[in-house]
Design a protein around this motif. Sequence first.
Motif, mmCIF file in Angstrom:
data_model
loop_
_atom_site.group_PDB
_atom_site.id
_atom_site.type_symbol
_atom_site.label_atom_id
_atom_site.label_comp_id
_atom_site.label_asym_id
_atom_site.label_seq_id
_atom_site.Cartn_x
_atom_site.Cartn_y
_atom_site.Cartn_z
ATOM 1 N N ALA A 47 0.827 -1.208 0.000
ATOM 2 C CA ALA A 47 0.000 0.000 0.000
ATOM 3 C C ALA A 47 0.863 1.260 0.000
ATOM 4 O O ALA A 47 0.528 2.255 -0.662
ATOM 5 N N GLU A 48 1.984 1.228 0.722
ATOM 6 C CA GLU A 48 2.881 2.386 0.736
ATOM 7 C C GLU A 48 3.567 2.571 -0.620
ATOM 8 O O GLU A 48 3.777 3.699 -1.069
ATOM 9 N N LEU A 49 3.910 1.456 -1.260
ATOM 10 C CA LEU A 49 4.457 1.548 -2.613
ATOM 11 C C LEU A 49 3.464 2.238 -3.544
ATOM 12 O O LEU A 49 3.823 3.148 -4.313
ATOM 13 N N GLU A 50 2.216 1.813 -3.472
ATOM 14 C CA GLU A 50 1.181 2.379 -4.338
ATOM 15 C C GLU A 50 0.915 3.840 -3.996
ATOM 16 O O GLU A 50 0.685 4.672 -4.881
ATOM 17 N N ARG A 51 0.968 4.156 -2.708
ATOM 18 C CA ARG A 51 0.741 5.529 -2.259
ATOM 19 C C ARG A 51 1.743 6.491 -2.878
ATOM 20 O O ARG A 51 1.392 7.613 -3.255
ATOM 21 N N TYR A 52 2.972 6.015 -3.029
ATOM 22 C CA TYR A 52 4.025 6.876 -3.577
ATOM 23 C C TYR A 52 4.376 6.512 -5.015
ATOM 24 O O TYR A 52 5.432 6.884 -5.523
ATOM 25 N N GLN A 53 3.470 5.795 -5.668
ATOM 26 C CA GLN A 53 3.551 5.502 -7.103
ATOM 27 C C GLN A 53 4.877 4.841 -7.479
ATOM 28 O O GLN A 53 5.510 5.207 -8.464
ATOM 29 N N LEU A 54 5.264 3.847 -6.688
ATOM 30 C CA LEU A 54 6.489 3.103 -6.946
ATOM 31 C C LEU A 54 6.143 1.689 -7.384
ATOM 32 O O LEU A 54 5.367 0.997 -6.726
ATOM 33 N N ASP A 55 6.733 1.275 -8.499
ATOM 34 C CA ASP A 55 6.494 -0.071 -9.031
ATOM 35 C C ASP A 55 7.736 -0.930 -8.843
ATOM 36 O O ASP A 55 8.832 -0.552 -9.269
ATOM 37 N N ILE A 56 7.554 -2.075 -8.197
ATOM 38 C CA ILE A 56 8.650 -3.040 -8.106
ATOM 39 C C ILE A 56 8.678 -3.836 -9.404
ATOM 40 O O ILE A 56 7.765 -4.605 -9.683
ATOM 41 N N VAL A 57 9.721 -3.638 -10.190
ATOM 42 C CA VAL A 57 9.839 -4.390 -11.439
ATOM 43 C C VAL A 57 10.745 -5.608 -11.268
ATOM 44 O O VAL A 57 10.713 -6.528 -12.075
ATOM 45 N N SER A 58 11.550 -5.584 -10.186
ATOM 46 C CA SER A 58 12.408 -6.731 -9.884
ATOM 47 C C SER A 58 12.314 -7.004 -8.389
ATOM 48 O O SER A 58 12.653 -6.136 -7.574
ATOM 49 N N VAL A 59 11.823 -8.181 -8.043
ATOM 50 C CA VAL A 59 11.648 -8.517 -6.638
ATOM 51 C C VAL A 59 12.862 -9.300 -6.136
ATOM 52 O O VAL A 59 13.423 -10.133 -6.849
ATOM 53 N N ASP A 60 13.275 -9.017 -4.917
ATOM 54 C CA ASP A 60 14.413 -9.720 -4.327
ATOM 55 C C ASP A 60 14.024 -11.130 -3.902
ATOM 56 O O ASP A 60 12.944 -11.361 -3.349
ATOM 57 N N THR A 61 14.926 -12.065 -4.151
ATOM 58 C CA THR A 61 14.765 -13.414 -3.644
ATOM 59 C C THR A 61 16.141 -13.887 -3.182
ATOM 60 O O THR A 61 17.063 -13.090 -3.036
ATOM 61 N N SER A 62 16.278 -15.175 -2.920
ATOM 62 C CA SER A 62 17.547 -15.717 -2.444
ATOM 63 C C SER A 62 17.791 -17.068 -3.100
ATOM 64 O O SER A 62 16.866 -17.700 -3.645
ATOM 65 N N TYR A 63 19.034 -17.506 -3.031
ATOM 66 C CA TYR A 63 19.369 -18.824 -3.579
ATOM 67 C C TYR A 63 18.584 -19.907 -2.862
ATOM 68 O O TYR A 63 18.040 -20.821 -3.492
ATOM 69 N N ASP A 64 18.502 -19.802 -1.547
ATOM 70 C CA ASP A 64 17.755 -20.799 -0.778
ATOM 71 C C ASP A 64 16.295 -20.849 -1.207
ATOM 72 O O ASP A 64 15.718 -21.935 -1.350
ATOM 73 N N GLU A 65 15.701 -19.681 -1.451
ATOM 74 C CA GLU A 65 14.290 -19.654 -1.830
ATOM 75 C C GLU A 65 14.060 -20.238 -3.220
ATOM 76 O O GLU A 65 13.091 -20.975 -3.424
ATOM 77 N N ILE A 66 14.942 -19.938 -4.176
ATOM 78 C CA ILE A 66 14.712 -20.498 -5.514
ATOM 79 C C ILE A 66 14.923 -22.008 -5.527
ATOM 80 O O ILE A 66 14.322 -22.723 -6.335
ATOM 81 N N VAL A 67 15.780 -22.496 -4.618
ATOM 82 C CA VAL A 67 16.036 -23.937 -4.554
ATOM 83 C C VAL A 67 14.900 -24.668 -3.847
ATOM 84 O O VAL A 67 14.435 -25.714 -4.311
ATOM 85 N N THR A 68 14.445 -24.127 -2.716
ATOM 86 C CA THR A 68 13.485 -24.854 -1.880
ATOM 87 C C THR A 68 12.031 -24.547 -2.199
ATOM 88 O O THR A 68 11.158 -25.387 -1.971
ATOM 89 N N ASN A 69 11.750 -23.345 -2.732
ATOM 90 C CA ASN A 69 10.355 -22.981 -2.951
ATOM 91 C C ASN A 69 10.223 -21.962 -4.084
ATOM 92 O O ASN A 69 9.840 -20.814 -3.855
#
Length: 283
Positions: free
Chosen positions: A74-96
């Motif tokens: 909601a705060e992103l939208e309030r300030y008109q910011l678009d996440i075009v690349s979301v952070d993840t991790s090696y562990d997350e891409i491997v396990t889920n």
Amino acid sequence: MVNKSLGYLVTACSIVVSLAMPVASHEIGLQLYSLRNEMKVSVPDAFKKINDWGIKIVEGGGALYDLSLADYKAELERYQLDIVSVDTSYDEIVTNPMAVVYKANFYGARFATFYWIPHDGKTGFTIEKAKEAVIAINKAGKILKQNGITLQYHPHGYEFSSFEKGTVLDFMINNIDQAQFQMDVYWVNQAGVDPVALLQKYPGRFTSLHLKDRLKGSPDSSNGKADVETNVVLGTGDIGIAAVVEEAKRQGIRYFFIEDESSRALKQVPLSLEYLRSLDGIK
């Protein structure tokens, strides 16, 4: 007369073709980690600052700083910011990997990016570890691709150790076919490698950039570690940002994320932004 008429025809055809061809749009964004200290105090205030700078796209969304996921978005939208690349991790891409898909879709991101492959600091990033990573990245990347998300790996310089006639990174780039790469020009330069030459060696494999400059005279290192206070305003360091941007534009790379890990980020980011906007074709 015939030649002149032919000239008019060629010119007219050229205009039609040029109008039909898509014009690459190069956008400046911010890696939210740059304002991590500010977000620890107030996420809304940090987002307002980004909006005041005229930045509309960001990379992040991993750390929520005690906000709920809904409130953060909601705060992103309030300030008109678009996440075009979301952070993840090696562990997350491997396990889920599907969790990565859901997170990216929640934000409306087209990329999911991870920044480190765990490895023994004493032995370094070995080819054996790289081979394991290639398999994992291809497996996760395929799942993300099936769901409209591009997985990006962001090297930190420890991948430049020698292997056969090249480097471990050469091996990774040549064997990963379900994901792409994000170039952090600071870490490439920190490892003693020319970012422009690397872009030219692998056109199309780097789909976004982290732009940060390095204090002139800083020592190189190839273990993914360096003094963050060597991050300086873009265009004032030893990396040659203008040449990097020019090559990236030539290749059609769209997203240029400013990242400033120094304690001076709040002061330096606007100056870096001003510098980038002074380069032709960047907005």
